[in-house]
Write an enzyme that holds these catalytic residues in place. Structure first.
Site, mmCIF file in Angstrom:
data_model
loop_
_atom_site.group_PDB
_atom_site.id
_atom_site.type_symbol
_atom_site.label_atom_id
_atom_site.label_comp_id
_atom_site.label_asym_id
_atom_site.label_seq_id
_atom_site.Cartn_x
_atom_site.Cartn_y
_atom_site.Cartn_z
ATOM 1 N N THR A 199 44.974 33.996 36.673
ATOM 2 C CA THR A 199 45.044 33.657 35.423
ATOM 3 C C THR A 199 46.000 32.527 34.712
ATOM 4 O O THR A 199 47.328 32.985 35.287
ATOM 5 C CB THR A 199 44.251 34.802 34.787
ATOM 6 O OG1 THR A 199 43.117 35.242 35.198
ATOM 7 C CG2 THR A 199 43.853 34.369 33.087
ATOM 8 N N ARG A 227 29.478 36.021 39.610
ATOM 9 C CA ARG A 227 30.598 37.132 39.002
ATOM 10 C C ARG A 227 31.308 35.954 37.593
ATOM 11 O O ARG A 227 32.300 35.265 37.679
ATOM 12 C CB ARG A 227 31.276 37.430 39.539
ATOM 13 C CG ARG A 227 32.347 38.732 39.248
ATOM 14 C CD ARG A 227 33.877 37.842 38.908
ATOM 15 N NE ARG A 227 35.095 38.998 38.186
ATOM 16 C CZ ARG A 227 36.282 38.310 37.561
ATOM 17 N NH1 ARG A 227 36.592 37.384 37.405
ATOM 18 N NH2 ARG A 227 36.917 38.917 37.231
ATOM 19 N N VAL A 228 31.476 36.673 36.805
ATOM 20 C CA VAL A 228 32.506 36.050 35.706
ATOM 21 C C VAL A 228 33.593 37.716 35.026
ATOM 22 O O VAL A 228 33.007 38.556 34.367
ATOM 23 C CB VAL A 228 31.399 35.952 34.197
ATOM 24 C CG1 VAL A 228 32.285 35.234 33.295
ATOM 25 C CG2 VAL A 228 31.172 34.694 34.508
ATOM 26 N N ASP A 230 37.346 39.000 32.662
ATOM 27 C CA ASP A 230 37.181 38.302 30.511
ATOM 28 C C ASP A 230 37.366 37.617 30.275
ATOM 29 O O ASP A 230 37.432 37.224 29.359
ATOM 30 C CB ASP A 230 38.482 39.659 31.107
ATOM 31 C CG ASP A 230 39.635 39.377 31.621
ATOM 32 O OD1 ASP A 230 39.707 38.484 33.008
ATOM 33 O OD2 ASP A 230 40.682 39.381 31.186
ATOM 34 N N THR A 250 46.404 38.514 31.521
ATOM 35 C CA THR A 250 45.945 38.249 33.088
ATOM 36 C C THR A 250 45.493 39.598 34.124
ATOM 37 O O THR A 250 46.161 40.904 33.458
ATOM 38 C CB THR A 250 47.036 37.847 33.607
ATOM 39 O OG1 THR A 250 46.832 37.952 34.928
ATOM 40 C CG2 THR A 250 47.523 38.514 33.374
ATOM 41 N N GLY A 251 44.283 39.611 34.843
ATOM 42 C CA GLY A 251 44.278 41.030 35.525
ATOM 43 C C GLY A 251 43.056 41.389 36.235
ATOM 44 O O GLY A 251 42.136 40.513 35.799
ATOM 45 N N GLY A 253 39.878 41.896 35.662
ATOM 46 C CA GLY A 253 38.931 41.630 34.695
ATOM 47 C C GLY A 253 37.523 42.269 34.271
ATOM 48 O O GLY A 253 37.603 42.915 33.076
HETATM 49 N N1 ASP Z 1 41.357 38.519 33.994
HETATM 50 C C1 ASP Z 1 40.719 37.204 35.716
HETATM 51 C C2 ASP Z 1 39.449 38.073 35.951
HETATM 52 O O1 ASP Z 1 39.154 38.994 36.612
HETATM 53 C C3 ASP Z 1 42.014 37.167 36.867
HETATM 54 C C4 ASP Z 1 43.659 37.445 37.096
HETATM 55 O O2 ASP Z 1 43.648 37.745 35.865
HETATM 56 O O3 ASP Z 1 44.073 36.537 37.681
HETATM 57 O O4 ASP Z 1 38.846 36.693 36.498
#
Ligand code: ASP
Length: 332
Positions: A199, A227-228, A230, A250-251, A253
């Site tokens: 992200t 899938r969606v 965060d 970011t992380g 989700g």
């Molecule tokens: N937070 C994002 C998701 O779960 C992934 C990411 O942070 O790279 O879609």
């Protein structure tokens, strides 16, 4: 230590960005590669800083910064986005204006070149907050945004990563434990591409005292189609409220959704009297950690305080105040 920069002046406009959190490959990268990441982060920061220096809105600054991150091949949103389990791309993005709580988001888009601009088009249209798939794409197209063939987002490196995840695999969740589960390519950046979340995001305070946040992602490698995460969910991966803070996450989700991470930062400030620093640290190191959630966030408040906490080994990140040199960071 995560950065907790103090404002040089209470209302000095500032922008902060992230390019994903993840596991380090510090011993594998050359100083040149590391410099390339810092140069890219600083170029994006300068683009956002220029908007703010000219009196532009925080909303404009975060959109300019996230669009640049989407277009930069070093960061894995937009071009270079990760693949779903069916080797397709489904992109998510959101923007929020802290001055009036206006928000726009898109999920599962496959043909909009810059998903953050599609999210902004949803905000500007004003009728809805979150749009998905073909309907979101029609709105983006009618707003005059650039459309691309779905393979515009594809890169060989991401396909290799998908195949590695599928070979390994137990699912969509990336491994962030630092174990050497995937071969580390000498071509990688400072964060392990197989174990980095892709992200990108930006938060800003403008000269008028307004806050805004924007986030854009390809999601998680090998995610189920449909899938969606965060990122496009207002309150989970993205939130902005002039009374408290602007936040982009970011992380993993699913974890950020379960703790409503971005809004939780603001709620701890509004209802619990926490400072930006206390609220941001508590969300990342307590609320998320309690459910095993990995990642980080960037946050700015109306005083121009900036906090960039994460619980992974690294997070591409930086901040720039108007009139000051941009600063970028990768490791702890
Ligand atoms: N937070 C994002 C998701 O779960 C992934 C990411 O942070 O790279 O879609």
């Amino acid at each position: 230590m995560p950065q907790a920069a103090s404002p040089a002046s209470p209302a000095l406009p500032v922008i902060a960005i992230h390019g994903g959190a993840g596991t380090l490959t510090r011993s594998h990268i050359s100083p040149e590669q590391e410099r390339a990441y810092h140069a890219a982060l600083q170029a994006v920061l300068r683009a956002g800083q220029d908007v703010l220096a000219q009196g532009g809105s925080a909303l404009e600054a975060v959109c300019v910064a996230v669009q640049a991150l989407e277009d930069c091949p070093l960061f894995n949103a937009g071009h270079g986005a990760v693949f779903t389990a069916e080797a397709t791309h489904e992109l998510d993005a959101a923007v929020m204006d802290g001055s009036n709580l206006a928000a726009g988001a898109v999920a599962g888009v496959t043909r909009v070149r810059n998903p953050v601009l599609a999210a902004r088009a949803v905000l500007q249209d004003g009728q809805h907050v979150l749009m998905i798939g073909a309907g979101a794409e029609r709105l983006a197209q009618s707003a005059g945004l650039a459309m691309v063939a779905p393979d515009y987002f594809s890169t060989e490196a991401r396909l290799v990563q998908l195949r590695a995840a599928q070979a390994k695999s137990s699912g969509a969740v990336l491994d962030h434990d630092g174990a050497a589960a995937l071969a580390v390519s000498a071509q990688e950046g400072p964060l392990h591409e197989g174990r980095k979340m892709g992200t990108v995001g930006a938060v800003a305070l403008d000269a008028h005292g307004h806050l805004a946040a924007a986030t854009s992602t390809g999601g998680l490698t090998n995610k189920r189609p449909g899938r969606v995460g965060d990122s496009p969910l207002i309150g989970a991966g993205t939130y902005a409220d002039d009374r408290t803070a602007a936040v982009s996450c970011t992380g993993h989700g699913e974890s950020f959704i379960r703790v409503a991470a971005a809004h939780d930062v603001c709620a701890r400030m509004a209802h619990g009297g926490a400072t930006l620093h206390e609220a941001s640290e508590a969300v990342v190191h307590q609320a998320l950690a309690a459910i095993g959630g990995t990642g980080g966030l960037i946050a700015v408040d109306r005083l121009g305080q900036v906090c960039l906490p994460f619980n992974t080994e690294g997070m591409y990140r930086g901040l720039a105040r108007v009139g000051q040199a941009p600063e970028s960071f990768i490791y702890r």
